[in-house]
Design a protein around this motif. Structure first.
Motif, PDB file in Angstrom:
ATOM      1  N   ALA A   1       7.955  -0.967   2.809  1.00  0.00           N
ATOM      2  CA  ALA A   1       7.237   0.281   3.078  1.00  0.00           C
ATOM      3  C   ALA A   1       8.220   1.355   3.556  1.00  0.00           C
ATOM      4  CB  ALA A   1       6.181   0.037   4.139  1.00  0.00           C
ATOM      5  N   CYS A   2       7.962   2.606   3.143  1.00  0.00           N
ATOM      6  CA  CYS A   2       8.889   3.688   3.510  1.00  0.00           C
ATOM      7  C   CYS A   2       8.702   4.113   4.968  1.00  0.00           C
ATOM      8  CB  CYS A   2       8.692   4.883   2.578  1.00  0.00           C
ATOM      9  SG  CYS A   2       7.164   5.806   2.880  1.00  0.00           S
ATOM     10  N   GLY A   3       7.488   3.927   5.495  1.00  0.00           N
ATOM     11  CA  GLY A   3       7.237   4.304   6.887  1.00  0.00           C
ATOM     12  C   GLY A   3       6.947   5.778   7.078  1.00  0.00           C
ATOM     13  N   ALA A   4       6.977   6.556   6.003  1.00  0.00           N
ATOM     14  CA  ALA A   4       6.835   8.004   6.159  1.00  0.00           C
ATOM     15  C   ALA A   4       5.686   8.602   5.336  1.00  0.00           C
ATOM     16  CB  ALA A   4       8.141   8.686   5.763  1.00  0.00           C
ATOM     17  N   CYS A   5       5.241   7.900   4.297  1.00  0.00           N
ATOM     18  CA  CYS A   5       4.219   8.496   3.420  1.00  0.00           C
ATOM     19  C   CYS A   5       2.853   8.483   4.120  1.00  0.00           C
ATOM     20  CB  CYS A   5       4.161   7.744   2.095  1.00  0.00           C
ATOM     21  SG  CYS A   5       3.495   6.070   2.255  1.00  0.00           S
ATOM     22  N   LEU A   6       1.893   9.138   3.467  1.00  0.00           N
ATOM     23  CA  LEU A   6       0.549   9.214   4.045  1.00  0.00           C
ATOM     24  C   LEU A   6      -0.033   7.808   4.238  1.00  0.00           C
ATOM     25  CD1 LEU A   6      -1.852  10.991   4.885  1.00  0.00           C
ATOM     26  CD2 LEU A   6      -2.608  10.947   2.483  1.00  0.00           C
ATOM     27  N   SER A   7       0.179   6.954   3.224  1.00  0.00           N
ATOM     28  CA  SER A   7      -0.360   5.601   3.299  1.00  0.00           C
ATOM     29  C   SER A   7       0.224   4.833   4.494  1.00  0.00           C
ATOM     30  CB  SER A   7      -0.046   4.876   1.987  1.00  0.00           C
ATOM     31  OG  SER A   7      -0.515   3.565   2.051  1.00  0.00           O
ATOM     32  N   CYS A   8       1.545   4.941   4.685  1.00  0.00           N
ATOM     33  CA  CYS A   8       2.181   4.256   5.823  1.00  0.00           C
ATOM     34  C   CYS A   8       1.641   4.802   7.147  1.00  0.00           C
ATOM     35  CB  CYS A   8       3.702   4.416   5.766  1.00  0.00           C
ATOM     36  SG  CYS A   8       4.472   3.327   4.546  1.00  0.00           S
ATOM     37  N   ARG A   9       1.417   6.114   7.188  1.00  0.00           N
ATOM     38  CA  ARG A   9       0.912   6.699   8.445  1.00  0.00           C
ATOM     39  C   ARG A   9      -0.514   6.228   8.729  1.00  0.00           C
ATOM     40  NH1 ARG A   9       3.315  11.542   6.620  1.00  0.00           N
ATOM     41  NH2 ARG A   9       1.306  12.600   6.540  1.00  0.00           N
TER      42      ARG A   9
ATOM     43  N   LEU B   1       0.821  -1.212   0.000  1.00  0.00           N
ATOM     44  CA  LEU B   1       0.000   0.000   0.000  1.00  0.00           C
ATOM     45  C   LEU B   1       0.857   1.266   0.000  1.00  0.00           C
ATOM     46  CD1 LEU B   1      -2.672  -1.150   2.623  1.00  0.00           C
ATOM     47  CD2 LEU B   1      -3.070  -0.773   0.181  1.00  0.00           C
ATOM     48  N   CYS B   2       2.134   1.134   0.337  1.00  0.00           N
ATOM     49  CA  CYS B   2       3.008   2.302   0.478  1.00  0.00           C
ATOM     50  C   CYS B   2       3.113   3.083  -0.834  1.00  0.00           C
ATOM     51  CB  CYS B   2       4.398   1.833   0.932  1.00  0.00           C
ATOM     52  SG  CYS B   2       5.613   3.161   0.951  1.00  0.00           S
ATOM     53  N   ASP B   3       3.112   4.413  -0.713  1.00  0.00           N
ATOM     54  CA  ASP B   3       3.186   5.279  -1.899  1.00  0.00           C
ATOM     55  C   ASP B   3       4.598   5.374  -2.466  1.00  0.00           C
ATOM     56  OD1 ASP B   3       0.478   5.830  -1.763  1.00  0.00           O
ATOM     57  OD2 ASP B   3       0.791   7.475  -0.336  1.00  0.00           O
ATOM     58  N   SER B   4       5.611   5.211  -1.624  1.00  0.00           N
ATOM     59  CA  SER B   4       6.980   5.267  -2.168  1.00  0.00           C
ATOM     60  C   SER B   4       7.857   4.183  -1.538  1.00  0.00           C
ATOM     61  CB  SER B   4       7.593   6.650  -1.972  1.00  0.00           C
ATOM     62  OG  SER B   4       7.425   7.065  -0.636  1.00  0.00           O
ATOM     63  N   PRO B   5       7.602   2.919  -1.944  1.00  0.00           N
ATOM     64  CA  PRO B   5       8.370   1.809  -1.362  1.00  0.00           C
ATOM     65  C   PRO B   5       9.854   1.887  -1.719  1.00  0.00           C
ATOM     66  CG  PRO B   5       6.997   1.036  -3.185  1.00  0.00           C
ATOM     67  CD  PRO B   5       6.610   2.447  -2.936  1.00  0.00           C
TER      68      PRO B   5
END
Ligand SMILES: [Zn+2]
Length: 343
Positions: free
Chosen positions: A58-66, A48-52
């Motif tokens: 997962a990047c852990g920082a994008c809106l999706s991760c949050r 689901l991450c926007d910028s893997p």
């Protein structure tokens, strides 16, 4: 928790390359307590991450991760039995250790119901957020009752293009064959003993080997045993079982009742397994610290009776999920055990 454990690196590499995936339903299967559920969440978060990252984490920082981290992702659903939704769901806690009235209430909600599956309709068939996939995790999949499984089957037959359904199970044989045949099975690995022990040491378990053995070599079960004080209870029970003639079934059953039936039956099974195993091939699997006692008791063991008893315990494990008089139940098991050892 969304986590990928060290022993899951190979399976991660395979799954993070999407071309290895066939269809829209995946069945993650493997032993309880090895981190399948955490892995499923980790995988969902990454997809689901926007910028893997370059290796699809997962990047852990994008809106999706949050969103994911605050359990608010519009494209993600988890279906677990209602009895577990108010607990922290972990693979090690699924057998439960509740007692008395709480257990009765919990037992009623141990299944995944048809209503829970029906509530997925609006999520699966209506449009989701942006261009993202929609992901559903069902855990544990074998908790679906027949009506729920049939309702899910309809969704598995014609899933919308962008939907991925991840079923996580310890007991694939309990799923409908028609569900299994519509899923891509992925075998989730057990860690070897060294990496499981190393992981436990990282989590402040000082002497992990005997705990790991007591937990049947499932690291998440071992960690939970260590963190909840169950290790001491386990050791105490083993020491009592090591002196069968001095054991008082009534008092011991009283003391064991709060631990919960499924756990007690499991521990008794492990002890008897060790007695049989030592007598037949000289090996001890679950209680290495009690080797001297196991050697002594196994000499006096009615081995055929003990094999029958272990089989019986296996059947009783299923029963032990249901509310009944657990003290009496445990007492009867202890009396049967005592009779298997000659004076
Ligand atoms: Zn992200």
């Amino acid at each position: 928790m969304a986590e990928r454990y060290t022993w899951q690196q190979t399976v991660w590499r395979k799954l993070s390359q999407k071309q290895l995936l066939r269809g829209h339903a995946i069945l993650l299967q493997g032993r309880q307590g090895i981190g399948k559920y955490d892995f499923a969440r980790y995988w969902a978060k990454s997809r689901l991450c926007d910028s893997p990252t370059a290796i699809q984490e997962a990047c852990g920082a994008c809106l999706s991760c949050r969103w994911f981290e605050s359990d608010a992702h519009p494209n993600f659903r988890t279906i677990v039995p209602e009895a577990l939704t108010d607990d922290i769901v972990t693979e090690a806690s699924i057998d439960g250790d509740k007692s008395g009235q709480a257990a009765q209430k919990k037992n009623a909600g141990r299944q995944i119901s048809i209503d829970q599956i029906r509530r997925l309709d609006s999520f699966i068939y209506l449009s989701g957020h942006q261009r993202n996939d929609k992901i559903v995790i069902l855990y544990p999949a074998e908790a679906m009752n027949t009506a729920a499984a049939n309702a899910l089957l309809k969704k598995l037959e014609e899933p919308p293009e962008e939907v991925l359904i991840i079923l996580v199970t310890h007991q694939p044989q309990r799923l409908l064959p028609t569900i299994r045949s519509r899923c891509q099975p992925i075998a989730m690995p057990m860690p070897n003993r060294e990496s499981a022990a190393a992981w436990l040491r990282q989590h402040a378990v000082e002497r992990p080997e005997p705990v790991l053995a007591a937990a049947g070599f499932a690291p998440l079960v071992a960690l939970r045993m260590a963190q909840t004080g169950q290790v001491a209870q386990y050791v105490q029970l083993m020491q009592q079982l090591a002196q069968p003639k001095r054991l008082n079934p009534l008092t011991l059953a009283d003391g064991l009742q709060p631990i919960g039936l499924p756990v007690v039956v499991d521990w008794l099974q492990k002890w008897c397994y060790d007695l049989i195993s030592y007598r037949t091939c000289g090996r001890i699997r679950y209680s290495p610290d009690e080797a001297a006692a196991i050697r002594a008791v196994s000499k006096r063991l009615d081995i055929d009776g003990c094999i029958r008893f272990v089989r019986e315990l296996h059947q009783k494990r299923r029963l032990s999920q249901h509310p009944l008089n657990s003290r009496l139940f445990i007492e009867e098991l202890l009396i049967t055990y005592q009779a298997l050892i000659e004076p």
